[in-house]
Motif scaffolding. Structure first.
Motif, PDB file in Angstrom:
ATOM      1  N   GLY A 208       0.882  -1.055   0.092  1.00 57.07           N
ATOM      2  CA  GLY A 208      -0.018   0.047  -0.015  1.00 57.07           C
ATOM      3  C   GLY A 208       0.754   1.395  -0.100  1.00 57.07           C
ATOM      4  O   GLY A 208       0.211   2.327  -0.378  1.00 57.07           O
ATOM      5  N   TRP A 209       2.262   1.107   0.412  1.00 57.44           N
ATOM      6  CA  TRP A 209       3.198   2.458   0.559  1.00 57.44           C
ATOM      7  C   TRP A 209       3.656   2.542  -0.772  1.00 57.44           C
ATOM      8  O   TRP A 209       4.571   3.405  -1.000  1.00 57.44           O
ATOM      9  N   GLY A 210       3.199   1.821  -1.977  1.00 58.93           N
ATOM     10  CA  GLY A 210       3.977   1.976  -3.255  1.00 58.93           C
ATOM     11  C   GLY A 210       5.455   1.053  -3.182  1.00 58.93           C
ATOM     12  O   GLY A 210       6.321   1.531  -4.005  1.00 58.93           O
ATOM     13  N   ALA A 211       5.525   0.170  -2.399  1.00 61.91           N
ATOM     14  CA  ALA A 211       6.772  -0.545  -2.203  1.00 61.91           C
ATOM     15  C   ALA A 211       6.933  -1.575  -3.411  1.00 61.91           C
ATOM     16  O   ALA A 211       5.907  -2.007  -3.986  1.00 61.91           O
ATOM     17  N   GLU A 212       8.111  -1.690  -3.974  1.00 65.17           N
ATOM     18  CA  GLU A 212       8.567  -2.567  -4.783  1.00 65.17           C
ATOM     19  C   GLU A 212       8.551  -4.193  -4.216  1.00 65.17           C
ATOM     20  O   GLU A 212       9.219  -4.286  -3.113  1.00 65.17           O
ATOM     21  N   GLU A 213       7.906  -4.952  -4.906  1.00 67.10           N
ATOM     22  CA  GLU A 213       7.855  -6.472  -4.278  1.00 67.10           C
ATOM     23  C   GLU A 213       8.929  -7.295  -5.026  1.00 67.10           C
ATOM     24  O   GLU A 213       8.723  -7.348  -6.384  1.00 67.10           O
ATOM     25  N   LEU A 214       9.767  -8.105  -4.266  1.00 68.51           N
ATOM     26  CA  LEU A 214      10.809  -9.040  -4.583  1.00 68.51           C
ATOM     27  C   LEU A 214      10.556 -10.422  -4.291  1.00 68.51           C
ATOM     28  O   LEU A 214      10.101 -10.408  -2.908  1.00 68.51           O
ATOM     29  N   ALA A 215      10.785 -11.429  -4.837  1.00 73.72           N
ATOM     30  CA  ALA A 215      10.740 -12.847  -4.117  1.00 73.72           C
ATOM     31  C   ALA A 215      12.254 -13.031  -3.617  1.00 73.72           C
ATOM     32  O   ALA A 215      13.046 -12.791  -4.473  1.00 73.72           O
ATOM     33  N   ILE A 216      12.164 -13.626  -2.606  1.00 74.84           N
ATOM     34  CA  ILE A 216      13.529 -14.010  -1.995  1.00 74.84           C
ATOM     35  C   ILE A 216      13.528 -15.450  -1.432  1.00 74.84           C
ATOM     36  O   ILE A 216      12.522 -15.744  -1.071  1.00 74.84           O
ATOM     37  N   GLY A 217      14.504 -16.009  -1.931  1.00 75.85           N
ATOM     38  CA  GLY A 217      14.648 -17.655  -1.397  1.00 75.85           C
ATOM     39  C   GLY A 217      15.592 -17.802  -0.310  1.00 75.85           C
ATOM     40  O   GLY A 217      16.902 -17.185  -0.473  1.00 75.85           O
ATOM     41  N   TYR A 218      15.583 -18.713   0.475  1.00 80.69           N
ATOM     42  CA  TYR A 218      16.467 -19.038   1.305  1.00 80.69           C
ATOM     43  C   TYR A 218      16.916 -20.655   1.076  1.00 80.69           C
ATOM     44  O   TYR A 218      16.015 -21.371   0.514  1.00 80.69           O
ATOM     45  N   HIS A 219      18.054 -21.098   1.315  1.00 79.27           N
ATOM     46  CA  HIS A 219      18.540 -22.598   0.956  1.00 79.27           C
ATOM     47  C   HIS A 219      18.848 -22.842   2.259  1.00 79.27           C
ATOM     48  O   HIS A 219      20.030 -22.415   2.774  1.00 79.27           O
ATOM     49  N   ARG A 220      18.476 -24.035   2.885  1.00 79.66           N
ATOM     50  CA  ARG A 220      19.095 -24.999   3.944  1.00 79.66           C
ATOM     51  C   ARG A 220      19.744 -26.124   3.647  1.00 79.66           C
ATOM     52  O   ARG A 220      19.207 -26.977   2.936  1.00 79.66           O
ATOM     53  N   TYR A 221      21.058 -25.970   3.705  1.00 72.08           N
ATOM     54  CA  TYR A 221      21.771 -27.113   3.158  1.00 72.08           C
ATOM     55  C   TYR A 221      22.341 -28.058   4.476  1.00 72.08           C
ATOM     56  O   TYR A 221      22.705 -27.769   5.550  1.00 72.08           O
ATOM     57  N   ASP A 222      21.629 -29.561   4.299  1.00 73.63           N
ATOM     58  CA  ASP A 222      21.723 -30.378   5.286  1.00 73.63           C
ATOM     59  C   ASP A 222      23.230 -31.047   5.284  1.00 73.63           C
ATOM     60  O   ASP A 222      23.688 -31.695   4.263  1.00 73.63           O
ATOM     61  N   ILE A 223      23.926 -30.996   6.199  1.00 72.75           N
ATOM     62  CA  ILE A 223      25.408 -31.505   6.224  1.00 72.75           C
ATOM     63  C   ILE A 223      25.317 -32.981   6.152  1.00 72.75           C
ATOM     64  O   ILE A 223      26.059 -33.658   5.464  1.00 72.75           O
ATOM     65  N   SER A 224      24.308 -33.553   7.083  1.00 72.91           N
ATOM     66  CA  SER A 224      24.495 -35.250   6.797  1.00 72.91           C
ATOM     67  C   SER A 224      23.858 -35.817   5.648  1.00 72.91           C
ATOM     68  O   SER A 224      24.597 -36.844   4.961  1.00 72.91           O
ATOM     69  N   THR A 225      23.164 -35.122   4.640  1.00 76.33           N
ATOM     70  CA  THR A 225      22.701 -35.612   3.473  1.00 76.33           C
ATOM     71  C   THR A 225      23.425 -34.949   2.230  1.00 76.33           C
ATOM     72  O   THR A 225      23.064 -35.352   1.018  1.00 76.33           O
ATOM     73  N   ALA A 226      24.264 -33.847   2.654  1.00 75.67           N
ATOM     74  CA  ALA A 226      24.815 -33.362   1.449  1.00 75.67           C
ATOM     75  C   ALA A 226      23.957 -32.548   0.400  1.00 75.67           C
ATOM     76  O   ALA A 226      24.360 -32.821  -0.771  1.00 75.67           O
ATOM     77  N   ALA A 227      22.965 -32.168   0.836  1.00 81.45           N
ATOM     78  CA  ALA A 227      21.763 -31.781  -0.033  1.00 81.45           C
ATOM     79  C   ALA A 227      20.902 -30.626   0.582  1.00 81.45           C
ATOM     80  O   ALA A 227      20.854 -30.527   1.854  1.00 81.45           O
ATOM     81  N   CYS A 228      20.386 -29.639  -0.322  1.00 77.11           N
ATOM     82  CA  CYS A 228      19.415 -28.782   0.402  1.00 77.11           C
ATOM     83  C   CYS A 228      18.160 -29.393   0.632  1.00 77.11           C
ATOM     84  O   CYS A 228      17.824 -30.337  -0.260  1.00 77.11           O
ATOM     85  N   VAL A 229      17.518 -28.979   1.597  1.00 76.04           N
ATOM     86  CA  VAL A 229      16.363 -29.907   2.215  1.00 76.04           C
ATOM     87  C   VAL A 229      15.237 -28.677   2.169  1.00 76.04           C
ATOM     88  O   VAL A 229      15.481 -27.423   2.373  1.00 76.04           O
ATOM     89  N   PRO A 230      14.029 -29.067   2.133  1.00 69.32           N
ATOM     90  CA  PRO A 230      12.998 -28.118   2.257  1.00 69.32           C
ATOM     91  C   PRO A 230      12.840 -27.414   3.823  1.00 69.32           C
ATOM     92  O   PRO A 230      13.287 -28.117   4.490  1.00 69.32           O
ATOM     93  N   SER A 231      12.464 -26.306   3.810  1.00 69.25           N
ATOM     94  CA  SER A 231      12.219 -25.789   5.107  1.00 69.25           C
ATOM     95  C   SER A 231      11.009 -25.057   5.107  1.00 69.25           C
ATOM     96  O   SER A 231      10.115 -25.096   4.404  1.00 69.25           O
ATOM     97  N   THR A 232      10.796 -25.205   6.639  1.00 65.65           N
ATOM     98  CA  THR A 232       9.201 -24.659   6.957  1.00 65.65           C
ATOM     99  C   THR A 232       9.138 -23.283   7.573  1.00 65.65           C
ATOM    100  O   THR A 232      10.297 -22.888   8.231  1.00 65.65           O
ATOM    101  N   ASP A 233       8.028 -22.487   7.407  1.00 61.37           N
ATOM    102  CA  ASP A 233       8.029 -21.042   8.012  1.00 61.37           C
ATOM    103  C   ASP A 233       7.178 -21.379   9.335  1.00 61.37           C
ATOM    104  O   ASP A 233       6.105 -21.733   9.250  1.00 61.37           O
ATOM    105  N   ASP A 234       7.869 -21.171  10.639  1.00 61.09           N
ATOM    106  CA  ASP A 234       7.032 -21.326  11.661  1.00 61.09           C
ATOM    107  C   ASP A 234       6.414 -19.968  12.290  1.00 61.09           C
ATOM    108  O   ASP A 234       6.002 -20.085  13.507  1.00 61.09           O
ATOM    109  N   SER A 235       6.279 -19.061  11.396  1.00 63.54           N
ATOM    110  CA  SER A 235       5.601 -17.853  11.874  1.00 63.54           C
ATOM    111  C   SER A 235       4.151 -18.037  11.973  1.00 63.54           C
ATOM    112  O   SER A 235       3.175 -17.112  12.454  1.00 63.54           O
ATOM    113  N   SER A 236       3.474 -19.255  11.496  1.00 69.13           N
ATOM    114  CA  SER A 236       1.903 -19.166  11.631  1.00 69.13           C
ATOM    115  C   SER A 236       1.750 -20.805  11.691  1.00 69.13           C
ATOM    116  O   SER A 236       2.670 -21.454  11.156  1.00 69.13           O
TER     117      SER A 236
END
Length: 263
Positions: A208-236
């Protein structure tokens, strides 16, 4: 991340090696690395919205760039007699924190312990690098926000309000006065921070303030599996509906005990 793609890939590999040596569980890269062509980083583990507002224009131009509902809300707060002040004192931050706890309870999220805000004041606000904007109605604090600033950059860090007085639209007046003051201080970008994908109300407020919207991504790298894994948003989630009914004193205790593990 700064630098060309080769430099960024090298930094990532060094970070992974350090994590393996120190037996960390995971690494979280708070930047979208999907375009680096790194074999272990494709889709982000989780995505958010980010909103920024260019403050270079005049106050009139900025005001006219707001959605009509935002402009009406600002005028409504002014007509209602809502007053605004700014401060970088610890007392102002204490006033904000009381509203902060109410707002976190409303959303079913434990508030951060006050020691976080003590450190925020000690290391940032007391150094002239931030301010608390407070809205009052008949001398009662009803909304407030914390902004950080240095040079051309500023950040909307925290915002809170008393739900009893939401109809006065004090949050809108707080933001408008902050935009004016930050611009006068030389800030040219106001970063509204990240917004969870499901938080449509907060997203609409920022847009509503005329702000520009961008998509940002986070990558969680699991050491034990040597791969990126899905992450959850715990804010809700399911826990939020339960925590909304927990007494504020208990909710603050939960936040103090579990701050590193809660949103």
């Amino acid at each position: 991340m700064l630098g060309d793609k080769d430099s960024q890939r090298e930094l990532i590999n060094e970070a992974i090696q350090l994590g393996e040596q120190r037996k960390w569980k995971y690494l979280e890269f708070r930047s979208d690395l999907s375009d680096l062509e790194h074999p272990k980083f494709n889709e982000p583990s989780i995505q958010f919205h980010r909103h920024t507002l260019n403050l270079s224009a005049s106050a009139d131009t900025l005001f006219n760039g707001f959605e009509s509902s935002v402009r009406r809300a600002i005028r409504k707060a002014e007509r209602a007699g809502v007053t605004i002040d700014k401060s970088n004192t610890l007392d102002a931050l204490r006033t904000y924190y009381l509203l902060h706890c109410q707002t976190r309870q409303k959303h079913g999220i434990p508030p951060q312990p006050f020691r976080l805000f003590l450190n925020l004041h000690r290391h940032i606000l007391s150094q002239g690098l931030g301010m608390v904007i407070t809205a009052r109605y008949q001398s009662k604090p009803i909304a407030a926000a914390v902004f950080l600033h240095k040079g051309a950059h500023s950040i909307y860090k925290f915002g809170a309000s008393d739900p009893v007085f939401l109809e006065l639209r004090a949050n809108n007046l707080v933001m408008w006065k902050a935009i004016q003051w930050l611009s006068a201080l030389g800030a040219r970008i106001l970063d509204f921070g990240r917004t969870s994908i499901g938080q449509e109300g907060l997203r609409r407020f920022k847009l509503g303030w005329g702000a520009e919207e961008l998509a940002i991504g986070y990558h969680r790298y699991d050491i034990s599996t040597a791969a990126c894994v899905p992450s959850t948003d715990d804010s809700s989630g399911r826990h939020a509906s339960v925590l909304r009914h927990v007494p504020l004193s208990i909710l603050r205790l939960i936040g103090a005990l579990l701050y590193k593990h809660v949103a």
